[in-house]
Design a protein around this motif. Structure first.
Motif, PDB file in Angstrom:
ATOM      1  N   ALA A 296       1.266  -1.162  -4.727  1.00 50.02           N
ATOM      2  CA  ALA A 296       0.902  -0.347  -5.892  1.00 50.02           C
ATOM      3  C   ALA A 296       1.558   1.025  -5.861  1.00 50.02           C
ATOM      4  N   ARG A 297       2.383   1.298  -4.852  1.00 51.13           N
ATOM      5  CA  ARG A 297       3.021   2.602  -4.639  1.00 51.13           C
ATOM      6  C   ARG A 297       1.986   3.725  -4.518  1.00 51.13           C
ATOM      7  N   THR A 298       0.835   3.401  -3.938  1.00 50.82           N
ATOM      8  CA  THR A 298      -0.172   4.435  -3.686  1.00 50.82           C
ATOM      9  C   THR A 298      -0.307   4.726  -2.196  1.00 50.82           C
ATOM     10  N   ALA A 299       0.439   4.020  -1.331  1.00 47.13           N
ATOM     11  CA  ALA A 299       0.506   4.391   0.081  1.00 47.13           C
ATOM     12  C   ALA A 299       1.166   5.763   0.165  1.00 47.13           C
ATOM     13  N   LEU A 300       0.626   6.653   0.998  1.00 44.21           N
ATOM     14  CA  LEU A 300       1.097   8.033   1.064  1.00 44.21           C
ATOM     15  C   LEU A 300       2.306   8.139   1.986  1.00 44.21           C
ATOM     16  N   MET A 301       3.438   8.553   1.409  1.00 44.70           N
ATOM     17  CA  MET A 301       4.693   8.655   2.140  1.00 44.70           C
ATOM     18  C   MET A 301       5.049  10.115   2.413  1.00 44.70           C
ATOM     19  N   ARG A 302       5.837  10.325   3.458  1.00 42.04           N
ATOM     20  CA  ARG A 302       6.329  11.669   3.747  1.00 42.04           C
ATOM     21  C   ARG A 302       7.441  12.073   2.779  1.00 42.04           C
ATOM     22  N   GLU A 303       8.156  11.089   2.242  1.00 42.54           N
ATOM     23  CA  GLU A 303       9.206  11.324   1.264  1.00 42.54           C
ATOM     24  C   GLU A 303       8.922  10.481   0.022  1.00 42.54           C
ATOM     25  N   PRO A 304       9.501  10.843  -1.137  1.00 39.15           N
ATOM     26  CA  PRO A 304       9.275  10.031  -2.349  1.00 39.15           C
ATOM     27  C   PRO A 304       9.711   8.586  -2.145  1.00 39.15           C
ATOM     28  N   TYR A 305       9.126   7.701  -2.933  1.00 40.19           N
ATOM     29  CA  TYR A 305       9.475   6.289  -2.869  1.00 40.19           C
ATOM     30  C   TYR A 305      10.944   6.084  -3.216  1.00 40.19           C
ATOM     31  N   HIS A 306      11.574   5.190  -2.479  1.00 42.52           N
ATOM     32  CA  HIS A 306      12.986   4.887  -2.683  1.00 42.52           C
ATOM     33  C   HIS A 306      13.220   4.332  -4.084  1.00 42.52           C
ATOM     34  N   ASP A 307      12.273   3.536  -4.607  1.00 36.79           N
ATOM     35  CA  ASP A 307      12.440   2.931  -5.924  1.00 36.79           C
ATOM     36  C   ASP A 307      11.665   3.654  -7.019  1.00 36.79           C
ATOM     37  N   ASP A 308      11.060   4.806  -6.707  1.00 36.36           N
ATOM     38  CA  ASP A 308      10.391   5.630  -7.714  1.00 36.36           C
ATOM     39  C   ASP A 308      10.257   7.054  -7.169  1.00 36.36           C
ATOM     40  N   PRO A 309      11.307   7.851  -7.279  1.00 35.65           N
ATOM     41  CA  PRO A 309      11.296   9.199  -6.696  1.00 35.65           C
ATOM     42  C   PRO A 309      10.289  10.154  -7.331  1.00 35.65           C
ATOM     43  N   THR A 310       9.596   9.706  -8.376  1.00 34.47           N
ATOM     44  CA  THR A 310       8.608  10.581  -9.014  1.00 34.47           C
ATOM     45  C   THR A 310       7.298  10.627  -8.245  1.00 34.47           C
ATOM     46  N   THR A 311       7.140   9.776  -7.234  1.00 38.95           N
ATOM     47  CA  THR A 311       5.856   9.730  -6.524  1.00 38.95           C
ATOM     48  C   THR A 311       6.055   9.546  -5.021  1.00 38.95           C
ATOM     49  N   SER A 312       5.135  10.104  -4.262  1.00 43.28           N
ATOM     50  CA  SER A 312       5.059   9.858  -2.817  1.00 43.28           C
ATOM     51  C   SER A 312       3.765   9.146  -2.458  1.00 43.28           C
ATOM     52  N   GLY A 313       3.082   8.594  -3.475  1.00 44.86           N
ATOM     53  CA  GLY A 313       1.819   7.906  -3.239  1.00 44.86           C
ATOM     54  C   GLY A 313       0.633   8.798  -3.539  1.00 44.86           C
ATOM     55  N   ILE A 314      -0.542   8.358  -3.110  1.00 50.15           N
ATOM     56  CA  ILE A 314      -1.795   9.049  -3.411  1.00 50.15           C
ATOM     57  C   ILE A 314      -2.575   9.278  -2.128  1.00 50.15           C
ATOM     58  N   ALA A 315      -2.997  10.514  -1.935  1.00 47.15           N
ATOM     59  CA  ALA A 315      -3.894  10.835  -0.820  1.00 47.15           C
ATOM     60  C   ALA A 315      -5.325  10.673  -1.308  1.00 47.15           C
ATOM     61  N   THR A 316      -6.057   9.755  -0.707  1.00 50.27           N
ATOM     62  CA  THR A 316      -7.433   9.496  -1.142  1.00 50.27           C
ATOM     63  C   THR A 316      -8.454  10.348  -0.398  1.00 50.27           C
ATOM     64  N   LEU A 317      -7.962  11.161   0.540  1.00 48.73           N
ATOM     65  CA  LEU A 317      -8.833  12.047   1.305  1.00 48.73           C
ATOM     66  C   LEU A 317      -7.999  13.267   1.698  1.00 48.73           C
ATOM     67  N   THR A 318      -8.503  14.463   1.443  1.00 48.11           N
ATOM     68  CA  THR A 318      -7.751  15.655   1.809  1.00 48.11           C
ATOM     69  C   THR A 318      -7.739  15.822   3.329  1.00 48.11           C
ATOM     70  N   PRO A 319      -6.732  16.501   3.868  1.00 44.88           N
ATOM     71  CA  PRO A 319      -6.728  16.754   5.319  1.00 44.88           C
ATOM     72  C   PRO A 319      -7.981  17.480   5.785  1.00 44.88           C
ATOM     73  N   GLU A 320      -8.501  18.391   4.968  1.00 44.45           N
ATOM     74  CA  GLU A 320      -9.698  19.150   5.345  1.00 44.45           C
ATOM     75  C   GLU A 320     -10.918  18.245   5.430  1.00 44.45           C
ATOM     76  N   LYS A 321     -11.084  17.373   4.437  1.00 41.63           N
ATOM     77  CA  LYS A 321     -12.239  16.468   4.448  1.00 41.63           C
ATOM     78  C   LYS A 321     -12.087  15.425   5.560  1.00 41.63           C
ATOM     79  N   LEU A 322     -10.866  14.957   5.784  1.00 37.05           N
ATOM     80  CA  LEU A 322     -10.616  14.025   6.880  1.00 37.05           C
ATOM     81  C   LEU A 322     -11.016  14.653   8.210  1.00 37.05           C
ATOM     82  N   HIS A 323     -10.598  15.881   8.434  1.00 44.03           N
ATOM     83  CA  HIS A 323     -10.926  16.579   9.683  1.00 44.03           C
ATOM     84  C   HIS A 323     -12.436  16.730   9.830  1.00 44.03           C
TER      85      HIS A 323
END
Length: 538
Positions: A296-323
């Motif tokens: 679904a291109r919602t996996a969070l990548m460090r760089e934009p998707y190779h086949d869709d440079p408009t997105t790097s995925g979706i973070a479902t939890l902020t780093p602060e809340k994760l911590h």
């Protein structure tokens, strides 16, 4: 005290070591060895099972799945094999005609994948589902479980209006005219998912039992299942307690999903901490999600998707809340496992774990589920604090078709790095994420040792240097699954003092051509010393 003597068998003990016979007494293995040795230890009234020379392995342990949702999938519109949008419509209409649900019944479909559609390779939309029916609300989840499509009746049932806005951790699709197209991803799915999780305790009992029967058919004797969630966990736990009090077919280890610290604190206050329970039914780790899926291109990548440079995925939890959640769980001596597919997500989780694993040790056995898109340095970071990897080789069946398109050939070549993980000494266990993929362990083993899709492609395997041999693959499915739940000294091997959880196979998977693994059938499944599944004619 009941006893069963298993004779004339090819029993896997450990790499390079097999036994001929095994004695079970009162649910535990009491002796393993030559037939003469084990017969001498057996009581005169022991029941005898002649294995006919067949191979026996420990019961498979699925280290990440959704057992209740597997029951839901088995009872829902099954779209896993739909090869077109027209096929989805046909399957659903046939389901309605066959089942004749009461007017207005919510119908749940699971497993569709636009990459398999031969008529139009696109997402299902509200318009597609409205063509099927507007009398029944339809909520159809994509194969990855991170995206769904709803028809107009379902949107109305959920109270979703045209002016709804998407949360940062999700997306809501619209058509060219700006009207909702029925597609929801990640946390934006909440209003529709709420419709699907309104089962009574009695309904949940039957769904769990349905899934357990399937697990037994698959040779799975233990599952680490993510079914306990905010708002419904008491209902779900009541259903599990009822099932576990009445001849359960599978051992349960709960992965509890909470993203709100207040709700998780309430769960902990009820005593729901890692390790509480018994050998059949125990609480396990906090289960977190930090991204979505590759498909679904919602996996969070460090760089934009190779086949869709408009997105790097979706973070479902902020780093602060994760911590915050990691620190809270750690403070209550609770384990944690976190869904992370993209390299950006995996990096975030490792960063969060570093804050509580400060001595290079991992006493609470924190782990990452999926671990799909990685480079070599990211995999090596698991060694710093001995982080566990809970992986699903069966994902190669689909992902080898798309991974290079999504992330590029170079990163794809260092991903799904099961062989590297094994060589580095990372604790790596196998699961299926059922019902995202079927619970069948044989197909999972096939993908692990061959690195091919179930249809046999690609020739030679996808980056075959990452193949496992059959011994390491079976161990990942047994003793490593036991390690992930702190039970490596009582299950996952066929040794005296261990649970009598085992599987009788139709083939010797240790000697046949790995490409022939899929002809293997589960002939019998024993859990706690009792056969809970016997294949007809086996």
């Amino acid at each position: 005290m009941s006893s069963t003597l298993i004779t004339n068998a090819h029993i896997y003990v450990e790499r390079g070591r097999f036994a001929e016979a095994l004695l079970v007494r009162n649910g535990f293995i009491r002796a393993v060895g030559t037939e003469a040795e084990v017969r001498a230890a057996a009581p005169a009234d022991a029941k005898v099972f002649d294995a006919g020379g067949r191979t026996i392995v420990p019961g498979f342990i699925d280290s990440h799945q959704h057992l209740h949702n597997t029951g839901v999938a088995l009872s829902s519109v099954q779209l896993q094999h739909a090869t077109s949008i027209a096929d989805v419509k046909r399957i659903t209409r046939e389901f309605i005609e066959r089942r004749r649900p009461a007017p207005g019944t919510l119908l749940h479909g699971m497993g569709w994948n636009q990459d398999y559609f031969t008529d139009e390779a696109r997402m299902l939309t509200r318009a597609d589902l409205d063509e099927i029916t507007t009398d029944y609300p339809l909520v159809f989840e994509r194969a990855c479980g991170h995206m769904l499509t709803a028809n107009s009746a379902a949107l109305a049932r959920a109270g979703v209006s045209e002016d709804i806005t998407a949360p940062e951790s999700g997306s809501i699709g619209r058509d060219a005219s700006g009207r909702l197209d029925g597609i929801f991803t990640e946390n934006a799915r909440a209003p529709l998912l709420a419709l699907l999780r309104s089962h009574t305790v009695e309904e949940n009992v039957e769904l769990i039992r349905t899934a357990m029967r399937h697990a037994a058919e698959c040779g799975v004797t233990s599952v680490h299942t993510c079914d306990l969630r905010p708002g419904s966990w008491r209902n779900m736990l009541a259903a599990y307690n009822r099932v576990m009090d009445d001849r359960p077919l599978v051992r349960i280890y709960h992965q509890a999903n909470f993203h709100d610290p207040l709700q998780y604190r309430e769960f902990l206050a009820e005593g729901c901490v890692t390790g509480r329970g018994n050998g059949m039914h125990r609480f396990g780790p906090l289960k977190l999600f930090v991204d979505g899926s590759l498909g679904a291109r919602t996996a969070l990548m460090r760089e934009p998707y190779h086949d869709d440079p408009t997105t790097s995925g979706i973070a479902t939890l902020t780093p602060e809340k994760l911590h915050e959640l990691v620190v809270m769980a750690n403070g209550h001596n609770c384990s944690i496992v976190t869904h992370a597919i993209g390299d950006g997500a995996i990096e975030r989780v490792l960063d969060a774990y570093d804050s509580v694993c400060t001595t290079g040790m991992n006493p609470l056995r924190l782990g990452i589920v999926h671990v799909q898109i990685t480079d070599r340095p990211l995999v090596e970071r698991f060694l710093k604090n001995r982080i566990l990897a809970l992986v699903q080789p069966i994902f190669l069946h689909y992902d080898t078709k798309i991974v290079e398109e999504r992330v590029g050939a170079e990163l794809a070549g260092t991903s799904y790095a099961f062989g590297t993980m094994k060589r580095l000494g990372i604790h790596m266990s196998f699961g299926t994420d059922s019902p995202i993929e079927d619970m069948n362990p044989i197909d999972n083993l096939y993908c692990a040792v061959n690195r091919r899709r179930l249809t046999g492609e690609p020739e030679g395997g996808f980056h075959p240097e990452e193949c496992l041999d059959i011994y390491d693959a079976v161990d990942a499915y047994t003793t490593e699954g036991a390690f992930a739940s702190f039970e490596e000294n009582i299950k996952g091997r066929l040794r005296p003092g261990f649970y009598a959880d085992l599987v009788v196979l139709s083939e010797d998977i240790f000697s046949i051509d790995p490409l022939e693994l899929r002809r293997t059938k589960i002939d019998r499944t024993m859990m706690g010393g009792e056969f809970v599944f016997i294949r007809e004619g086996a």
